[in-house]
Motif scaffolding. Structure first.
Motif, PDB file in Angstrom:
ATOM      1  N   LEU A   1       0.830  -1.207   0.000  1.00 61.65           N
ATOM      2  CA  LEU A   1       0.000   0.000   0.000  1.00 61.65           C
ATOM      3  C   LEU A   1       0.864   1.256   0.000  1.00 61.65           C
ATOM      4  O   LEU A   1       0.494   2.267  -0.597  1.00 61.65           O
ATOM      5  CB  LEU A   1      -0.911   0.009   1.227  1.00 61.65           C
ATOM      6  CG  LEU A   1      -2.056  -0.997   1.219  1.00 61.65           C
ATOM      7  CD1 LEU A   1      -2.726  -1.060   2.591  1.00 61.65           C
ATOM      8  CD2 LEU A   1      -3.103  -0.657   0.141  1.00 61.65           C
ATOM      9  N   ALA A   2       2.036   1.156   0.630  1.00 60.53           N
ATOM     10  CA  ALA A   2       2.926   2.317   0.691  1.00 60.53           C
ATOM     11  C   ALA A   2       3.699   2.531  -0.601  1.00 60.53           C
ATOM     12  O   ALA A   2       4.043   3.652  -0.938  1.00 60.53           O
ATOM     13  CB  ALA A   2       3.893   2.154   1.853  1.00 60.53           C
ATOM     14  N   ASP A   3       4.001   1.456  -1.347  1.00 63.53           N
ATOM     15  CA  ASP A   3       4.836   1.586  -2.552  1.00 63.53           C
ATOM     16  C   ASP A   3       4.339   0.603  -3.602  1.00 63.53           C
ATOM     17  O   ASP A   3       4.681  -0.583  -3.596  1.00 63.53           O
ATOM     18  CB  ASP A   3       6.286   1.303  -2.198  1.00 63.53           C
ATOM     19  CG  ASP A   3       7.219   1.519  -3.398  1.00 63.53           C
ATOM     20  OD1 ASP A   3       6.727   1.991  -4.444  1.00 63.53           O
ATOM     21  OD2 ASP A   3       8.410   1.219  -3.266  1.00 63.53           O
ATOM     22  N   LEU A   4       3.520   1.106  -4.481  1.00 68.88           N
ATOM     23  CA  LEU A   4       2.922   0.270  -5.534  1.00 68.88           C
ATOM     24  C   LEU A   4       3.964  -0.275  -6.500  1.00 68.88           C
ATOM     25  O   LEU A   4       3.762  -1.339  -7.110  1.00 68.88           O
ATOM     26  CB  LEU A   4       1.877   1.104  -6.297  1.00 68.88           C
ATOM     27  CG  LEU A   4       1.147   0.413  -7.444  1.00 68.88           C
ATOM     28  CD1 LEU A   4       0.359  -0.797  -6.938  1.00 68.88           C
ATOM     29  CD2 LEU A   4       0.213   1.386  -8.142  1.00 68.88           C
ATOM     30  N   SER A   5       5.100   0.406  -6.618  1.00 72.48           N
ATOM     31  CA  SER A   5       6.100   0.023  -7.627  1.00 72.48           C
ATOM     32  C   SER A   5       6.725  -1.346  -7.336  1.00 72.48           C
ATOM     33  O   SER A   5       7.339  -1.952  -8.228  1.00 72.48           O
ATOM     34  CB  SER A   5       7.194   1.093  -7.724  1.00 72.48           C
ATOM     35  OG  SER A   5       7.893   1.165  -6.493  1.00 72.48           O
ATOM     36  N   ILE A   6       6.590  -1.845  -6.094  1.00 72.31           N
ATOM     37  CA  ILE A   6       7.219  -3.130  -5.769  1.00 72.31           C
ATOM     38  C   ILE A   6       6.393  -4.290  -6.326  1.00 72.31           C
ATOM     39  O   ILE A   6       6.835  -5.434  -6.291  1.00 72.31           O
ATOM     40  CB  ILE A   6       7.400  -3.304  -4.262  1.00 72.31           C
ATOM     41  CG1 ILE A   6       6.042  -3.387  -3.535  1.00 72.31           C
ATOM     42  CG2 ILE A   6       8.248  -2.212  -3.673  1.00 72.31           C
ATOM     43  CD1 ILE A   6       6.171  -3.676  -2.055  1.00 72.31           C
ATOM     44  N   LEU A   7       5.206  -3.952  -6.867  1.00 75.28           N
ATOM     45  CA  LEU A   7       4.351  -4.988  -7.435  1.00 75.28           C
ATOM     46  C   LEU A   7       4.319  -4.856  -8.952  1.00 75.28           C
ATOM     47  O   LEU A   7       4.469  -3.745  -9.498  1.00 75.28           O
ATOM     48  CB  LEU A   7       2.918  -4.881  -6.882  1.00 75.28           C
ATOM     49  CG  LEU A   7       2.767  -4.892  -5.369  1.00 75.28           C
ATOM     50  CD1 LEU A   7       1.290  -4.763  -5.013  1.00 75.28           C
ATOM     51  CD2 LEU A   7       3.335  -6.175  -4.785  1.00 75.28           C
ATOM     52  N   ASP A   8       4.116  -5.958  -9.654  1.00 75.38           N
ATOM     53  CA  ASP A   8       3.955  -5.936 -11.094  1.00 75.38           C
ATOM     54  C   ASP A   8       2.471  -6.072 -11.368  1.00 75.38           C
ATOM     55  O   ASP A   8       1.929  -7.174 -11.400  1.00 75.38           O
ATOM     56  CB  ASP A   8       4.742  -7.086 -11.736  1.00 75.38           C
ATOM     57  CG  ASP A   8       4.573  -7.093 -13.246  1.00 75.38           C
ATOM     58  OD1 ASP A   8       4.062  -6.067 -13.787  1.00 75.38           O
ATOM     59  OD2 ASP A   8       4.952  -8.083 -13.881  1.00 75.38           O
TER      60      ASP A   8
END
Length: 357
Positions: free
Chosen positions: A347-354
């Motif tokens: 939730l804090a950093d969307l970029s860690i998900l694809d």
């Protein structure tokens, strides 16, 4: 020898002697009265304002005496006013003479002191001044009713009172438009002595009681607090007061109509004697709707988590932009199994998900 006739004329010296004594006594009494008058005038001259005597039963000459201090107040000498009291009323506000007469008559009937304030224009400068007449009742026993007293200039006091009244009216207008209750309260350090200094009109709507009742009894609000909330509320207040710190709390009350409400309190210290007492300014607002909304959201979030946990894989909600950036508003615990990260991290950093589709 021839006899001689001798005539002797005697006069009574008693009356002339008595008349001389009477005259001397009268002169001595007159001298004493003159000395007393001079002393009275000296005393009057050392007092602020003027000394006066007013006779209510004498319509022709009601002003029996006024000291020289009157000239500094209205610009007319004592001799001028004694000769023509109407000149004073010509300087006074419209209807002042009638008001004074009615006040004196009421005081005479009630056997009470006379106190009245009148607006008077200075004879030379034209400046309006407020004069206070304060006099005690004097009945010499000959049927006359006299008022002996003092006239002082209270213009500055009156101006201060008017300014204070205007400030109070402005405060009332402002606080009446603010939702909730604006207040000022004084606490003793041990909270045993508590009293409101100010309570806005909002107390009628929030607690069902007028401000006057809360001002008279600070414990009235405490008695509306639910017993199960009272200990925690008092403990938080004790911590704030003992450390002269701001105070914030939420608690439940039941108002005079029996309605349950959540109250949010925000207050900060404004006067700290450093000793026995401390004063806080604060506001009390109705937090009932906000509490209900928060409870509904918490319930909905719990149900969503329970539902998503029962589904295989990953459940999420994201707000995506055309450039690929976005914000997650929800993600299920399945993110641990698929991405090896905690939901909070995602939730804090969307970029860690694809999440490209």
């Amino acid at each position: 020898g021839a006899g001689r006739l001798v005539l002797t004329v005697g006069t009574d010296q008693t009356q002339p002697h008595s008349a001389k004594q009477t005259l001397a006594a009268q002169e001595e009494r007159l001298d004493g009265l003159l000395r007393l008058k001079e002393q009275a005038e000296q005393i009057a001259g050392g007092l602020p304002g003027a000394i006066f005597r007013w006779q209510t039963a004498n319509d022709q000459r009601p002003l029996v005496y006024v000291s020289e201090g009157i000239e500094s107040l209205v610009g007319l000498s004592a001799a001028e006013l004694m000769a023509d009291p109407a000149r004073f009323w010509a300087l006074a506000e419209e209807g002042a003479e009638a008001r004074f007469g009615r006040a004196a008559a009421r005081a005479a009937i009630a056997r009470q002191p006379l106190v009245i304030e009148l607006a008077v224009d200075h004879a030379h400068s034209g400046e309006q001044r407020w004069l206070r007449f304060s006099a005690s009742l004097n009945e010499p026993g000959d049927g006359a009713v006299l008022f002996d007293g003092q006239i002082i200039d209270v213009t500055d006091t009156r101006s201060s009172e008017n300014a204070l009244l205007a400030a109070r009216n402005q405060l009332h207008a402002i606080t009446s438009s603010v939702p909730g209750v604006v207040y000022q309260i004084q606490y003793s350090r041990d909270l045993k002595d508590t009293r409101f200094r100010f309570v806005s009109e909002g107390s009628r709507e929030l607690f069902g009681v007028p401000p006057q009742e809360m001002l008279a009894d600070a414990g009235l609000l405490n008695r509306q607090v639910l017993s199960e909330d009272w200990e925690a509320l008092r403990a938080s207040l004790e911590r704030a007061v003992s450390g002269s710190q701001p105070w914030r709390a939420e608690f439940r009350t039941r108002d005079s109509a029996g309605q349950l409400k959540w109250i949010r309190a925000l207050a900060a210290p404004v006067e700290d004697s450093g000793n026995d007492h401390i004063v806080y300014n604060g506001i009390l607002t109705d937090a009932t709707d906000a509490r209900r909304t928060a409870n509904r959201l918490a319930t909905a979030e719990l149900r969503l988590q329970e539902f998503s946990a029962a589904l295989p894989g990953l459940v999420f909600q994201a707000h995506m932009s055309p450039d690929g950036s976005g914000v997650l508003s929800f993600i299920s615990d399945g993110v641990r199994d698929i991405y090896g990260v905690e939901p909070e991290e995602a939730l804090a950093d969307l970029s860690i998900l694809d999440l490209s589709l």
